[in-house]
Design an enzyme around this catalytic site. Sequence first.
Site, PDB file in Angstrom:
ATOM      1  N   ASP A 187       0.838  -1.196   0.000  1.00 38.40           N
ATOM      2  CA  ASP A 187       0.000   0.000   0.000  1.00 38.40           C
ATOM      3  C   ASP A 187       0.869   1.241   0.000  1.00 38.40           C
ATOM      4  O   ASP A 187       2.025   1.221   0.451  1.00 38.40           O
ATOM      5  CB  ASP A 187      -0.918   0.004   1.224  1.00 38.40           C
ATOM      6  N   ASP A 189       0.880   3.742   1.840  1.00 34.93           N
ATOM      7  CA  ASP A 189       1.234   4.306   3.144  1.00 34.93           C
ATOM      8  C   ASP A 189       2.085   3.362   3.985  1.00 34.93           C
ATOM      9  O   ASP A 189       2.222   3.560   5.192  1.00 34.93           O
ATOM     10  CB  ASP A 189      -0.027   4.694   3.920  1.00 34.93           C
ATOM     11  N   ARG A 217      -2.259 -12.622   9.651  1.00 30.95           N
ATOM     12  CA  ARG A 217      -3.622 -12.696  10.175  1.00 30.95           C
ATOM     13  C   ARG A 217      -3.998 -14.176  10.322  1.00 30.95           C
ATOM     14  O   ARG A 217      -3.328 -15.052   9.782  1.00 30.95           O
ATOM     15  CB  ARG A 217      -4.616 -11.978   9.259  1.00 30.95           C
ATOM     16  N   ASP A 283      -7.674  -8.664  -0.288  1.00 35.58           N
ATOM     17  CA  ASP A 283      -6.464  -9.244   0.278  1.00 35.58           C
ATOM     18  C   ASP A 283      -6.724 -10.641   0.843  1.00 35.58           C
ATOM     19  O   ASP A 283      -5.889 -11.547   0.700  1.00 35.58           O
ATOM     20  CB  ASP A 283      -5.879  -8.329   1.353  1.00 35.58           C
ATOM     21  N   HIS A 319     -15.229  -2.947  11.231  1.00 33.59           N
ATOM     22  CA  HIS A 319     -14.241  -3.608  10.374  1.00 33.59           C
ATOM     23  C   HIS A 319     -14.158  -5.105  10.668  1.00 33.59           C
ATOM     24  O   HIS A 319     -14.140  -5.926   9.742  1.00 33.59           O
ATOM     25  CB  HIS A 319     -12.870  -2.957  10.574  1.00 33.59           C
TER      26      HIS A 319
END
Length: 355
Positions: A187, A189, A217, A283, A319
Site C-alpha cells: 500500500d 502508506d 492474520r 487481500d 471492520h
Amino acid sequence: MSTLVAIRDVGTSLDGNDSLYSPAKEKAANRGAYSNRSSLSLRRAKHLLGAAKTKLFLAFCVLSIVVFGTCRLTSWMGWNPHYPSSVSSPSRGGYTVLINTWKQNSLLKQAVTHYASCHGTDAIHVVWSESNLPSESLKTYLEKTVVLKTRRSHVPNIRVDVNTGDNISHRFKPIDDLQTDAIFSVDDDVIVPCSTLDFAFSVWQSAPFTMVGFVPRMHWLDKEQNNIAYYRYGGWWSVWWMGTYSMVLSKAAFFHRKYLDLYTHKMPPPIQDYISGERSCEDIAMSFLVANATGAPPIWVKGKIYEMGVSGVSHLKGHSERRNKCLNDFISLYGTVPLVPTNFKAVSARNEWLW
C-alpha cells in the site's frame, strides 16, 4: 689393646641437631618446600585468571549494552528512507514493486522515492484507480525527480498504470511486460526498509509459490450449529496471543507474478463479483487463492515496517464484522477452507544479537 669406639647419642645428629640424619627425610623435606612453592604459584595464577575472566565478562556486558542501546536508538529514531541494501539483485533483476494508491499523493511520492532506492527493485508500477487522471506534476515527479534522487547505477523503471473505474481488484491486474517473477505488493502508506525487504525477498526465493509478507492474520473455528461452521478472522493481537497465523496480507507481501493472472482470470466469478460488490476483502481473496493453489501456509517475515497514514480501514467501526463476513462467505463459495495455519516465522540472524 683396647679399641676406642665413638658412640653417637641416639637423639643427636652429626651437625648437632636433635634428629637422626636420613637422606630420605631430606628428600621429603625438599619435596615439601617445592610443593609449597608450587601451591603458592598455582594460587597466584588462579587469582590472575579469575581477575582476567571478570574483566572480560564486564567488557562483554558493556559491549552488549552499547549494541542493544544502539539498535534501540536506531529503531526509536524511525525509518531511514535511504537505508543501504546489502543484498544484490538476482538473475531476473530482483522484484517489481506494485504500489496500490488512493488519493494520497504525498504518501505515494515518499513510497516511490523509497522503493526506487532499494537495490533489489527492478521496476515500480503504481496502480491508479481514481476517477481523476494523475496530474502532470505528479507524473513529472515520479518519472524525473525520483530518478534524480535515486543514487543507483540501475534506475528502476517507474510507471503509473491508469485503470478505468475504481474496482478494488485492479491492484491485482496482470502486467504484460514484467521482467521479474517476484511481485512485492504494498500500500502507498506502508514503508519497508530496504534491508528488511531484501531479506523477505530471499525468503520468497526459497518458496516462490507461497506468499511471504509482514502482516500476519489468522482464522479459527468459533462455533458450529446445525452442521454449519462459523469462523472468525483474527487480527494482529490474535496472532500474538495464539502464536499462529494462516494469512499474510497483500498490503506488504511477496508473491509470484502468475497469481495476478490467476486472480483476474481463474478465480471463481462469484468471488470476483462479491469483492466488487463489497469493495473490500481483496487481500483475503488473494490469500485464499494462493493457499488453494499450493496447499501450503504463507510465511511471515519478522521485520519493522512503518505505516505513514493516520489510520487505516482496520480502525473503522464494524471492520471486524466485515472481515468475519468475508471469511465465511469465501469459505462457503469455495466449499472448503484452503487456509493452512502455521507458527513458522522467518527471522534474519543478522538482526538478532542474542541466539
